[in-house]
Scaffold this motif. Structure first.
Motif, PDB file in Angstrom:
ATOM      1  N   THR A  34       1.751  12.841  -5.250  1.00  0.00           N
ATOM      2  CA  THR A  34       3.196  12.695  -5.505  1.00  0.00           C
ATOM      3  C   THR A  34       3.403  11.344  -6.178  1.00  0.00           C
ATOM      4  OG1 THR A  34       3.639  11.468  -3.490  1.00  0.00           O
ATOM      5  CG2 THR A  34       3.618  13.883  -3.306  1.00  0.00           C
ATOM      6  N   GLY A  35       4.660  10.988  -6.400  1.00  0.00           N
ATOM      7  CA  GLY A  35       4.962   9.630  -6.870  1.00  0.00           C
ATOM      8  C   GLY A  35       4.772   8.601  -5.758  1.00  0.00           C
ATOM      9  N   GLY A  36       4.670   9.048  -4.499  1.00  0.00           N
ATOM     10  CA  GLY A  36       4.508   8.137  -3.359  1.00  0.00           C
ATOM     11  C   GLY A  36       5.415   8.595  -2.221  1.00  0.00           C
ATOM     12  N   MET A  37       4.834   8.755  -1.027  1.00  0.00           N
ATOM     13  CA  MET A  37       5.582   9.283   0.124  1.00  0.00           C
ATOM     14  C   MET A  37       5.893   8.203   1.164  1.00  0.00           C
ATOM     15  SD  MET A  37       6.296  12.401  -0.432  1.00  0.00           S
ATOM     16  CE  MET A  37       6.805  12.998   1.168  1.00  0.00           C
TER      17      MET A  37
ATOM     18  N   LEU B 185       3.927  -6.576 -13.755  1.00  0.00           N
ATOM     19  CA  LEU B 185       2.722  -5.778 -13.982  1.00  0.00           C
ATOM     20  C   LEU B 185       2.235  -5.303 -12.614  1.00  0.00           C
ATOM     21  CD1 LEU B 185       0.622  -4.792 -16.042  1.00  0.00           C
ATOM     22  CD2 LEU B 185      -0.647  -6.896 -15.626  1.00  0.00           C
ATOM     23  N   TYR B 186       2.060  -4.007 -12.510  1.00  0.00           N
ATOM     24  CA  TYR B 186       1.660  -3.390 -11.236  1.00  0.00           C
ATOM     25  C   TYR B 186       0.208  -2.957 -11.404  1.00  0.00           C
ATOM     26  CZ  TYR B 186       1.691   1.082  -8.431  1.00  0.00           C
ATOM     27  OH  TYR B 186       1.413   2.158  -7.643  1.00  0.00           O
ATOM     28  N   ALA B 187      -0.676  -3.671 -10.699  1.00  0.00           N
ATOM     29  CA  ALA B 187      -2.099  -3.357 -10.786  1.00  0.00           C
ATOM     30  C   ALA B 187      -2.484  -2.501  -9.580  1.00  0.00           C
ATOM     31  CB  ALA B 187      -2.919  -4.644 -10.810  1.00  0.00           C
TER      32      ALA B 187
ATOM     33  N   TYR C   2      -2.965   0.470 -14.466  1.00  0.00           N
ATOM     34  CA  TYR C   2      -1.793  -0.399 -14.557  1.00  0.00           C
ATOM     35  C   TYR C   2      -0.539   0.445 -14.692  1.00  0.00           C
ATOM     36  CZ  TYR C   2      -4.230  -4.847 -15.372  1.00  0.00           C
ATOM     37  OH  TYR C   2      -4.978  -5.981 -15.228  1.00  0.00           O
ATOM     38  N   ASN C   3       0.563  -0.083 -14.111  1.00  0.00           N
ATOM     39  CA  ASN C   3       1.885   0.423 -14.426  1.00  0.00           C
ATOM     40  C   ASN C   3       2.707  -0.768 -14.884  1.00  0.00           C
ATOM     41  OD1 ASN C   3       1.622   3.259 -13.623  1.00  0.00           O
ATOM     42  ND2 ASN C   3       1.295   2.423 -11.598  1.00  0.00           N
ATOM     43  N   VAL C   4       3.738  -0.500 -15.678  1.00  0.00           N
ATOM     44  CA  VAL C   4       4.452  -1.608 -16.327  1.00  0.00           C
ATOM     45  C   VAL C   4       5.826  -1.847 -15.697  1.00  0.00           C
ATOM     46  CG1 VAL C   4       3.191  -1.318 -18.478  1.00  0.00           C
ATOM     47  CG2 VAL C   4       5.343  -0.071 -18.145  1.00  0.00           C
ATOM     48  N   ARG C   5       5.956  -1.460 -14.422  1.00  0.00           N
ATOM     49  CA  ARG C   5       7.245  -1.567 -13.716  1.00  0.00           C
ATOM     50  C   ARG C   5       6.916  -1.655 -12.234  1.00  0.00           C
ATOM     51  NH1 ARG C   5       5.788   3.039 -10.919  1.00  0.00           N
ATOM     52  NH2 ARG C   5       4.532   4.291 -12.297  1.00  0.00           N
ATOM     53  N   PHE C   6       7.946  -1.847 -11.425  1.00  0.00           N
ATOM     54  CA  PHE C   6       7.705  -1.849  -9.987  1.00  0.00           C
ATOM     55  C   PHE C   6       7.292  -0.452  -9.546  1.00  0.00           C
ATOM     56  CE2 PHE C   6      10.742  -5.457 -10.100  1.00  0.00           C
ATOM     57  CZ  PHE C   6       9.935  -6.385  -9.482  1.00  0.00           C
ATOM     58  N   GLY C   7       6.421  -0.388  -8.545  1.00  0.00           N
ATOM     59  CA  GLY C   7       6.091   0.903  -7.958  1.00  0.00           C
ATOM     60  C   GLY C   7       7.292   1.442  -7.191  1.00  0.00           C
ATOM     61  N   ASP C   8       7.342   2.740  -7.079  1.00  0.00           N
ATOM     62  CA  ASP C   8       8.390   3.392  -6.308  1.00  0.00           C
ATOM     63  C   ASP C   8       7.667   4.326  -5.344  1.00  0.00           C
ATOM     64  OD1 ASP C   8      10.481   4.846  -5.330  1.00  0.00           O
ATOM     65  OD2 ASP C   8      11.498   5.089  -7.249  1.00  0.00           O
ATOM     66  N   PRO C   9       7.587   4.052  -4.055  1.00  0.00           N
ATOM     67  CA  PRO C   9       8.487   3.236  -3.234  1.00  0.00           C
ATOM     68  C   PRO C   9       8.019   1.817  -2.903  1.00  0.00           C
ATOM     69  CG  PRO C   9       7.168   4.581  -1.775  1.00  0.00           C
ATOM     70  CD  PRO C   9       6.690   4.863  -3.181  1.00  0.00           C
ATOM     71  N   GLU C  10       7.006   1.273  -3.588  1.00  0.00           N
ATOM     72  CA  GLU C  10       6.565  -0.078  -3.215  1.00  0.00           C
ATOM     73  C   GLU C  10       7.656  -1.122  -3.427  1.00  0.00           C
ATOM     74  OE1 GLU C  10       4.938   2.114  -5.103  1.00  0.00           O
ATOM     75  OE2 GLU C  10       2.793   1.695  -5.176  1.00  0.00           O
ATOM     76  N   CYS C  11       8.462  -0.935  -4.467  1.00  0.00           N
ATOM     77  CA  CYS C  11       9.542  -1.890  -4.756  1.00  0.00           C
ATOM     78  C   CYS C  11      10.465  -2.033  -3.540  1.00  0.00           C
ATOM     79  CB  CYS C  11      10.335  -1.396  -5.959  1.00  0.00           C
ATOM     80  SG  CYS C  11      11.588  -2.530  -6.536  1.00  0.00           S
TER      81      CYS C  11
ATOM     82  N   LYS D 258       0.876  -1.170   0.000  1.00  0.00           N
ATOM     83  CA  LYS D 258       0.000   0.000   0.000  1.00  0.00           C
ATOM     84  C   LYS D 258       0.904   1.206   0.000  1.00  0.00           C
ATOM     85  CE  LYS D 258      -3.847   2.080   2.418  1.00  0.00           C
ATOM     86  NZ  LYS D 258      -4.497   2.578   1.211  1.00  0.00           N
ATOM     87  N   ASP D 259       0.634   2.161  -0.897  1.00  0.00           N
ATOM     88  CA  ASP D 259       1.460   3.365  -0.887  1.00  0.00           C
ATOM     89  C   ASP D 259       0.619   4.583  -0.536  1.00  0.00           C
ATOM     90  OD1 ASP D 259       0.213   4.006  -3.290  1.00  0.00           O
ATOM     91  OD2 ASP D 259       2.043   4.805  -4.179  1.00  0.00           O
ATOM     92  N   TYR D 260       1.301   5.648  -0.231  1.00  0.00           N
ATOM     93  CA  TYR D 260       0.670   6.900   0.219  1.00  0.00           C
ATOM     94  C   TYR D 260       1.007   7.966  -0.800  1.00  0.00           C
ATOM     95  CZ  TYR D 260      -0.116   4.627   4.704  1.00  0.00           C
ATOM     96  OH  TYR D 260      -0.541   3.775   5.688  1.00  0.00           O
ATOM     97  N   LYS D 261       0.003   8.363  -1.582  1.00  0.00           N
ATOM     98  CA  LYS D 261       0.302   9.225  -2.738  1.00  0.00           C
ATOM     99  C   LYS D 261       0.315  10.710  -2.393  1.00  0.00           C
ATOM    100  CE  LYS D 261      -0.879   6.109  -6.447  1.00  0.00           C
ATOM    101  NZ  LYS D 261      -1.486   4.943  -5.798  1.00  0.00           N
ATOM    102  N   ARG D 262      -0.436  11.104  -1.359  1.00  0.00           N
ATOM    103  CA  ARG D 262      -0.502  12.540  -1.048  1.00  0.00           C
ATOM    104  C   ARG D 262       0.766  12.987  -0.320  1.00  0.00           C
ATOM    105  NH1 ARG D 262      -5.299  15.227  -1.431  1.00  0.00           N
ATOM    106  NH2 ARG D 262      -6.801  14.027  -2.631  1.00  0.00           N
TER     107      ARG D 262
HETATM  108  N1  GLY Z   1       4.098   4.663  -6.048  1.00  0.00           N
HETATM  109  C1  GLY Z   1       3.356   4.816  -7.204  1.00  0.00           C
HETATM  110  C2  GLY Z   1       4.070   4.596  -8.459  1.00  0.00           C
HETATM  111  O1  GLY Z   1       5.161   4.071  -8.479  1.00  0.00           O
HETATM  112  O2  GLY Z   1       3.536   4.930  -9.503  1.00  0.00           O
END
Ligand code: GLY
Length: 420
Positions: free
Chosen positions: A224-227, A267-269, A283-292, A210-214
Motif C-alpha cells: 500500500t502507500g503505508g498503513m 529528500l526521503y531516503a 528516493y522520494n522527493v516529498r514527505f512520506g505519507d504517513p511518515e510526515c 518506520k512505515d508499514y507498507k503491507r
Molecule cells: N509511506 C511511503 C510513501 O510515502 O511513499
C-alpha cells in the motif's frame, strides 16, 4: 505570511496542523484539501497539476509561500514553474524530482556517486526482462519504473511471481508508471526512512521513521502507500544516520549539483540497514505519507521554520530541536484498499476524539457531504499520538482508533509492535 499547501492527504493535513501553530502563519490555504484540512485552512478546488492555474491563483491571492505536498505536481514541475514566476516555493524542480519519477535515473545517480544500493537492470521490453529474471536467483525485486503511489513494487520469492509482476507492469496495471521495469537484487536488513531537508547547498537531517507498507497484520497482503508509521526509527542511531548522510544523501546531492540540477525540498531516503551499514532502497522527493504525520506531531510549529529556511536557502544557520519523544500513526483505510473500494461511507465519532498537542486524527481521504463526514479515498484517517515512549503513544493512538465509528474501515493492529 499567507501560505498555500498543495495536496489533499494526511500528509498535507499534518503539515497544515503544524504550520497553523507557527506565529508566522497569518492565513493558511490548501488546494484541494480535504474535510479535515477545511477545519483549519481555506480550501480551494484547483488543478494542482496545471502550472498556469496554480500561478494565477497564487498571484490573485497574494500568496507568500507555496509548499508542495505530493510527488505528481513536483514531477510536473509545478515547483520550478512557481519559482520562475518569482514565488517562494518548497519542493524540487522537475529535473531533481526524477529521483522519484525514474528509478533508472536514481540508479545512474547512485552509480555516479558510488552510493551503496542494490545491483539492478532496466528493461523497456517484457521478454528481455523475463529472460534476465530466469538467470537470477530469488527473492528478487520487480519495480515499475515511474510513479506508482507505493504500489508498483513486488518482492518475488519465486520465479513465477516475478514473471507475473513483469506482465502486470507491461499491461499497465500501475496507472501512472511508464512501461519499463527495474529488476533489483533483494537486499536483506531492516528498512527505515530518513528525511533530509536540502536547500541546494546544505543538507539537514529532519527525522527518521518506520512505515508499514503491507495492507494486513504481520506484514501480509499487498503493498500500500503505508498503513502506519512511528518515529524515530531506532535502527537509525546517530552513527548509522551519519553514515547514511555521508555515504548516500550527500553524494546524491553532490551529483545533482554537478549536473546543474540542485535539490531543494525534502529528500526521503528509503534505506535498508544490515550490521549498521545503510544501503539505498529508493528516493522520494516529498514527505512520506504517513511518515510526515509522525514527524509533524513531534516537531509542531518549528517544522514551518525549517521548511521556510529550506526555501530561502538558509539551512546552514538552522537546527532541529528534537524532544525526547515518540509518535505513532495508525492508518484507517476503506475495506478493499489498495484494490477497489466503495466511496461515500459515513464516519462517526471523530468529534469525541481528543485533539491536543499529543493526539490528533489527521484526515487523508474525507469529504463532507450534507454535513456528514464520508470516506472518499482508500486511506481515510491517520490516528496519531505522541508520548514519552512508543508504548504509551501506541496505547493512546489505538484507544482513539477504537472510538471511531466506521464499519466500512479497517486498520492494522500491529503498528509499532516490532519496535517494542
Ligand atoms: N509511506 C511511503 C510513501 O510515502 O511513499
Amino acid at each position: 505570511m499567507k501560505i498555500l499547501i498543495l495536496g489533499s492527504g494526511g500528509r498535507e493535513h499534518s503539515l497544515a496542523w503544524a504550520i497553523k501553530q507557527n506565529p508566522k502563519c497569518d492565513t493558511l490555504l490548501c488546494a484541494p484539501g480535504n474535510a479535515g484540512i477545511a477545519q483549519i485552512a481555506e480550501c480551494y478546488s484547483l488543478d494542482i497539476m496545471n502550472a498556469a492555474t496554480v500561478i494565477d491563483f497564487v498571484k490573485g491571492q497574494n500568496v507568500d509561500f507555496v509548499i508542495i505536498g505530493p510527488e505528481a505536481p513536483l514531477v510536473a514541475d509545478i515547483g520550478g514553474a512557481l519559482r520562475r514566476a518569482g514565488v517562494l516555493t518548497f519542493g524540487p524542480d522537475q529535473a531533481a524530482a526524477q529521483l522519484e519519477a525514474s528509478k533508472n535515473f536514481t540508479k545512474e545517480v547512485c552509480s555516479d556517486g558510488g552510493i551503496p544500493t542494490a545491483a539492478y537492470a532496466h528493461f523497456t521490453n517484457a521478454e528481455a526482462a523475463k529472460a534476465y529474471v530466469k538467470m537470477q536467483s530469488t527473492p528478487i525485486v520487480i519495480k515499475a519504473d515511474g510513479l506508482a503511489t507505493g504500489k508498483g513494487v513486488v518482492i518475488a520469492t519465486n520465479e513465477a511471481t516475478a514473471l507475473d509482476a513483469i506482465d502486470a507492469i507491461f499491461a499497465g496495471q500501475f496507472a501512472d508508471s511508464a512501461a519499463a521495469v527495474v529488476i533489483e537484487e533483494f537486499m536483506e536488513g531492516e528498512e527505515a526512512s530518513l528525511f533530509v531537508l536540502c536547500d541546494g547547498e546544505t543538507a539537514l537531517p529532519f527525522g527518521t521513521a518506520k512505515d508499514y507498507k503491507r495492507a494486513f497484520n504481520g506484514d501480509r497482503g499487498p503493498n500500500t502507500g503505508g498503513m502506519g508509521a512511528y518515529s524515530p526509527a531506532s535502527i537509525l542511531d546517530t552513527v548509522t544516520l551519519d553514515k547514511a548522510m555521508k555515504e548516500i544523501v550527500e553524494p546524491t546531492l553532490s551529483v545533482l549539483k554537478e549536473r546543474g540540477t540542485p535539490y531543494q525540498g525534502v529528500l526521503y531516503a528509503g534505506l535498508i540497514i544490515k550490521d549498521g551499514n545503510p544501503r539505498l532502497v529508493e528516493y522520494n522527493v516529498r514527505f512520506g505519507d504517513p511518515e510526515c504525520q509522525v514527524l509533524m506531531m513531534r516537531l509542531g510549529a518549528q517544522a514551518f521554520d525549517l521548511i521556510e529556511a529550506t526555501a530561502h536557502g538558509a539551512l546552514a544557520n538552522t537546527r532541529v530541536n528534537w524532544a525526547d519523544d515518540f509518535a505513532i500513526t495508525i492508518v484507517m483505510a476503506t475495506k478493499g484498499y489498495p484494490g477497489q473500494y466503495p466511496k461515500g461511507s459515513v464516519i462517526k465519532g471523530l468529534n469525541e476524539l481528543p485533539e491536543t498537542s499529543k493526539s490528533v486524527c489527521f484526515h487523508a481521504g474525507t469529504t463532507l457531504i450534507d454535513d456528514k463526514l464520508t470516506a472518499s479515498g482508500g486511506r481515510v484517517l491517520n490516528v496519531t499520538a505522541r508520548a514519552d515512549n512508543l508504548e504509551e503513544a501506541r496505547i493512546l493512538a489505538y484507544s482513539m482508533v477504537e472510538r471511531v465509528d466506521w464499519l466500512e474501515g479497517f486498520f492494522r493492529k500491529d503498528i509499532g509492535i516490532s519496535a517494542l
